[in-house]
Design an enzyme around this catalytic site. Structure first.
Site, PDB file in Angstrom:
ATOM      1  CE  LYS A 115       0.929   1.340   4.464  1.00  0.00           C
ATOM      2  NZ  LYS A 115       1.795   2.504   4.746  1.00  0.00           N
ATOM      3  N   GLY A 169       3.824  -1.340   4.034  1.00  0.00           N
ATOM      4  CA  GLY A 169       2.939  -2.231   4.793  1.00  0.00           C
ATOM      5  C   GLY A 169       3.130  -3.709   4.520  1.00  0.00           C
ATOM      6  N   GLY A 215       4.757  -6.237   5.916  1.00  0.00           N
ATOM      7  CA  GLY A 215       4.572  -7.156   7.052  1.00  0.00           C
ATOM      8  C   GLY A 215       3.110  -7.251   7.455  1.00  0.00           C
ATOM      9  CB  SER A 216       0.486  -4.654   7.875  1.00  0.00           C
ATOM     10  OG  SER A 216       1.187  -3.967   8.877  1.00  0.00           O
ATOM     11  CG  ASP A 246      -0.437   0.062   8.290  1.00  0.00           C
ATOM     12  OD1 ASP A 246      -1.061   0.960   8.874  1.00  0.00           O
ATOM     13  OD2 ASP A 246       0.690   0.214   7.785  1.00  0.00           O
TER      14      ASP A 246
HETATM   15  O1  C5P Z   1       0.909  -1.057  14.529  1.00  0.00           O
HETATM   16  P1  C5P Z   1       2.326  -1.169  14.058  1.00  0.00           P
HETATM   17  O2  C5P Z   1       3.081  -2.248  14.761  1.00  0.00           O
HETATM   18  O3  C5P Z   1       2.447  -1.262  12.562  1.00  0.00           O
HETATM   19  O4  C5P Z   1       3.019   0.208  14.462  1.00  0.00           O
HETATM   20  C1  C5P Z   1       4.416   0.325  14.551  1.00  0.00           C
HETATM   21  C2  C5P Z   1       4.758   1.511  15.414  1.00  0.00           C
HETATM   22  O5  C5P Z   1       4.385   2.723  14.756  1.00  0.00           O
HETATM   23  C3  C5P Z   1       4.023   1.563  16.743  1.00  0.00           C
HETATM   24  O6  C5P Z   1       4.707   0.830  17.719  1.00  0.00           O
HETATM   25  C4  C5P Z   1       4.023   3.050  17.047  1.00  0.00           C
HETATM   26  O7  C5P Z   1       5.266   3.437  17.582  1.00  0.00           O
HETATM   27  C5  C5P Z   1       3.900   3.683  15.677  1.00  0.00           C
HETATM   28  N1  C5P Z   1       2.505   4.032  15.339  1.00  0.00           N
HETATM   29  C6  C5P Z   1       1.900   5.092  15.982  1.00  0.00           C
HETATM   30  N2  C5P Z   1       0.599   5.418  15.675  1.00  0.00           N
HETATM   31  C7  C5P Z   1      -0.079   4.726  14.748  1.00  0.00           C
HETATM   32  C8  C5P Z   1       0.522   3.649  14.057  1.00  0.00           C
HETATM   33  C9  C5P Z   1       1.826   3.322  14.393  1.00  0.00           C
HETATM   34  O8  C5P Z   1       2.511   5.743  16.833  1.00  0.00           O
HETATM   35  N3  C5P Z   1      -1.334   5.049  14.472  1.00  0.00           N
END
Ligand code: C5P
Length: 290
Positions: free
Chosen positions: A9, A98, A100-101, A134
């Site tokens: 994405k 994205g 990994g997501s 994500d």
């Molecule tokens: O959810 P994910 O593991 O992909 O997010 C990785 C890091 O990105 C989180 O640990 C956080 O530090 C940051 N993040 C954030 N706010 C979001 C999405 C991600 O601070 N809405």
């Protein structure tokens, strides 16, 4: 054997509305799936395991594919079920695309099929959101607005196929670091701030495309080459050019004709350590194949 395709994405827009008490940031973002795919295969097994030949991808329990499978298994009380995954990566890691997501979303779909679970997309999205913000987007893909942590998804109309040029610098960027840098600069949260007008129907009409990424300023400050590449894309005729998510990918949105051969050659010459990949938008998310 079950196989899934897991797309990348870009974020056409990413606004930070404020900090949340859970350590995340409140977002209003527009996701767009693009035609660049990882492939995940899964076979029945006694336990959970993953093989991936990409040296940059951890294959232990911290991998989002295994976390997704494990979470689904636990949620459905199916501890006896296992899965042997093979992941073929095309989406660069730590690139803001994205990957990994998307792989995690693919793993949820693959395991649902493998274990013949009666579980709907909404329930999968709830599990997905626990793995990464994500992940829910990738279960539906296409063009969608993401609120909350980016995990509350509202599909937008797909505006049709558009050409996208992705620029990958020779380094990845950890998402958490960019959010931390951005967080230091945040003014007190303005929860009422609204997304800059970005109509899914209007954005392809080029001239009025308004897109912004609130993570760009800090990323450009820390990695100035990203901004130079963004400017080069604009000079090459991109309708919009910006950082995708927390980077490190910088993308350009082009009219149907795309990047001319001369512009592409110039980009490669000016940024010899980058790789430039032309692709397009798609109206799909992660899905089972054949
Ligand atoms: O959810 P994910 O593991 O992909 O997010 C990785 C890091 O990105 C989180 O640990 C956080 O530090 C940051 N993040 C954030 N706010 C979001 C999405 C991600 O601070 N809405």
């Amino acid at each position: 054997m079950i196989a899934v395709r897991c797309p990348a994405k870009i974020n056409l827009s990413l606004r930070i509305l404020g900090r949340r008490s859970d350590g995340y940031h409140e977002l209003d973002t527009v996701f767009q799936a693009v035609d660049l795919w990882d492939r995940l295969e899964v076979r029945p097994a006694d336990d959970l395991s993953l093989v991936c030949e990409d040296a940059g991808v951890p294959t232990g329990p911290e991998n989002l594919v295994l976390r997704a499978a494990s979470l689904l298994r636990e949620a459905r009380g199916r501890q006896g079920d296992g899965a042997r995954f093979r992941l073929d990566k095309s989406i660069p890691v730590q690139s803001g695309l994205g990957g990994g997501s998307s792989d995690a979303a693919g793993a949820l779909l693959a395991c649902r099929a493998l274990w013949q679970l009666d579980v709907g997309l909404r329930a999968l999205a709830e599990l997905g959101a626990r793995i990464g913000a994500d992940v829910p987007f990738f279960l539906t893909g296409g063009t969608a607005r993401g609120r909350g942590r980016g995990d509350v998804i509202e599909p937008m109309g797909y505006p049709g196929e558009r050409r996208i040029v992705l620029g990958f610098p020779p380094f990845g960027i950890p998402t958490a670091e960019v959010f931390r840098l951005a967080s230091e600069k945040l003014t007190p949260p303005d929860i009422d701030a609204s997304l800059r007008r970005l109509s899914a129907r209007k954005w392809p009409k080029a001239k009025h495309f308004e897109a912004a990424n609130d993570l760009e300023a800090v990323a450009f400050e820390r990695w100035p080459e990203l901004e130079k590449f963004r400017d080069a894309l604009r000079e090459s005729g991109a309708v919009a050019a910006m950082l995708s998510g927390s980077g490190s990918t910088v993308f350009g949105l082009f009219e149907a004709t795309g990047l001319t051969r001369a512009s592409e050659d110039r980009l490669r010459l000016e940024f010899p350590t980058w790789s430039v990949h032309t692709t397009c938008t798609i109206d799909k998310g992660a899905h089972l194949i054949g």
